[in-house]
Design a protein around this motif. Structure first.
Motif, mmCIF file in Angstrom:
data_model
loop_
_atom_site.group_PDB
_atom_site.id
_atom_site.type_symbol
_atom_site.label_atom_id
_atom_site.label_comp_id
_atom_site.label_asym_id
_atom_site.label_seq_id
_atom_site.Cartn_x
_atom_site.Cartn_y
_atom_site.Cartn_z
ATOM 1 N N LYS A 274 49.668 20.382 17.875
ATOM 2 C CA LYS A 274 48.875 19.274 19.672
ATOM 3 C C LYS A 274 50.235 19.828 19.983
ATOM 4 C CE LYS A 274 46.534 15.712 16.663
ATOM 5 N NZ LYS A 274 47.174 14.513 16.269
ATOM 6 N N LYS A 297 38.682 18.578 13.001
ATOM 7 C CA LYS A 297 38.982 17.414 13.866
ATOM 8 C C LYS A 297 39.845 16.621 14.336
ATOM 9 C CE LYS A 297 34.634 15.945 12.152
ATOM 10 N NZ LYS A 297 34.169 16.978 10.651
ATOM 11 N N TYR A 299 41.986 17.894 15.954
ATOM 12 C CA TYR A 299 42.447 18.418 17.754
ATOM 13 C C TYR A 299 41.624 18.181 18.838
ATOM 14 C CZ TYR A 299 45.466 21.256 14.359
ATOM 15 O OH TYR A 299 46.008 21.855 13.280
ATOM 16 N N LYS A 300 42.256 17.991 20.237
ATOM 17 C CA LYS A 300 41.376 18.159 21.510
ATOM 18 C C LYS A 300 41.718 19.026 22.284
ATOM 19 C CE LYS A 300 40.459 13.185 22.078
ATOM 20 N NZ LYS A 300 40.945 12.319 20.622
#
Ligand code: TXA
Ligand code: MG
Length: 365
Positions: A274, A297, A299-300
């Protein structure tokens, strides 16, 4: 089309024939067509259980020279020679150590390449001037039928341009080599996804030069003694002298994007990934994350893809090279990749990932 007349590429573009075959029951007409190309000294890409190979008659020096040229492969890095039977090995080698029989009984056909001392029927170019030769019997009906119908051992490195990830689908082969090779047998995606394990039987104890589809643990069960060459498990580039397998000193498996590998316990890895995502995005980069089912799920980023479950190294191995190519297709600048446990096929996966990153490895708790 590209390439015509370029100073690095004197070879004219060819029409690459695509032959669709089923892996359950390969169509004999198409196999014979491909075998005809091999017999005439041409180049045919074909599926094996590991990755697609680019095949040429191993005993035809001109055909092998064309193979190096099509792949832009350095001439000091010899290909693996594919045979259709154990008997096919004998004419290629000078010595047949007793361990070889045991290994073949246990692992052939399959993803284990064995290094022998070579015989004089093998042209020097096929082995890059070495006194040794790398041989394997692939576990794929299309590959075996092609070898049988060609009537010769087939030299076949992975069917990618040198330095790129190995192809696990015909589409990957065509992306790199369309117009540079005569034909491809397309039988869909390959099952194992990482290349064969390369085991040197010319040294005592035998040494794994490249971890691959046959786990080191499985070799240890069959051989009384076997070692891992330091390069196979390396976490940084090693001095060339330690690279006993010529291929390992060249750039490998690299997508266009920069790759960073983050290794350690899952929670610490997620935190670090992240952090690296934010850092690179702040710098205006398009960032991809190569995650696992357990973490994806969380991580962006611009692109997040899961390579499979952390507990399922076989799935991870099967997905890895295709996903590296997908990230390139999505135009990311950086891929932040989670490391996976180094057991079973995990050792081969991490060997490829670390190399793809140029040993850009971040270790966390
Ligand atoms: O699964 C595979 O092994 C795939 C499929 C197509 O069979 N083939 C493959 O070939 O990965 P290639 O050429 O990409 O990798 C061959 C490896 C290289 O690391 C090369 O240096 C090593 O085998 N090798 C070949 N001959 C050798 C020799 N005589 N001594 C030591 N290493 C050798
Ligand atoms: Mg290769």
């Amino acid at each position: 089309m590209l390439g015509i007349g370029s100073s690095h590429n004197r070879q004219l573009m060819k029409k690459t024939l695509v032959l669709l075959v089923s892996s359950d029951r390969p169509d004999l007409d198409k196999i014979r067509k491909a075998a005809g190309v091999i017999k005439e000294g041409g180049l045919v890409a074909f599926p094996t259980e590991t990755v697609y190979g680019l095949g040429a008659d191993a005993l035809n020096a001109k055909a092998v020279a064309a193979l190096f040229e099509a792949k832009k492969r350095p001439m000091d890095n010899p290909p693996i020679i594919h045979v259709g039977s154990v008997e096919g090995v004998h004419r290629l080698v000078k010595e047949f150590p007793p361990e070889a029989s045991r290994l073949m009984k246990e692992f052939w056909p399959g993803p284990l390449t064995i290094i022998f001392r070579r015989s004089d029927v093998v042209p020097p170019i096929t082995v890059a001037g070495l006194e040794t030769i790398a041989v394997r019997m692939p576990n794929h009906s299309v590959a075996l039928a092609l070898i049988r119908e060609s009537g010769c051992p087939i030299a076949a490195p992975s069917a990618n341009l040198a330095g790129k990830p190995s192809p696990t689908r015909a589409e990957h082969v065509l992306a790199d080599l369309d117009g540079r090779i005569d034909a491809i047998l397309d039988a869909g995606p390959t099952a194992v996804g990482v290349e064969s394990t390369v085991l040197d039987l010319t040294v005592n104890p035998p040494q794994v030069l490249r971890p691959g589809g046959t786990p080191y643990e499985a070799l240890k069960r069959v051989l009384r003694r076997v070692e891992l060459n330091p390069v196979a498990a390396a976490e940084k580039p090693l001095p060339i002298g330690e690279a006993r397998s010529p291929g390992v000193k060249h750039k490998h498996y690299a997508p266009n994007a920069e790759v960073v590998v983050v290794e350690g316990g899952v929670e610490a890895v997620v935190g670090k990934v992240k952090e690296l995502v934010s850092l690179h995005r702040m710098r205006g980069k398009r960032v991809g994350v190569l995650a696992t089912d357990e973490t994806a799920k969380r991580y962006k980023a611009d692109v997040v893809k899961s390579v499979g479950s952390r507990d399922d190294a076989a799935t991870v191995a099967r997905s890895l090279f295709g996903l590296l190519r997908e990230f390139d297709a999505e135009g990311v600048d950086v891929i932040i990749a989670e490391g996976v446990p180094i057991e079973g096929l995990g050792l081969a996966v991490m060997n490829r990932l670390r190399k793809a990153s140029g040993y850009n490895i971040v270790k966390v708790g």
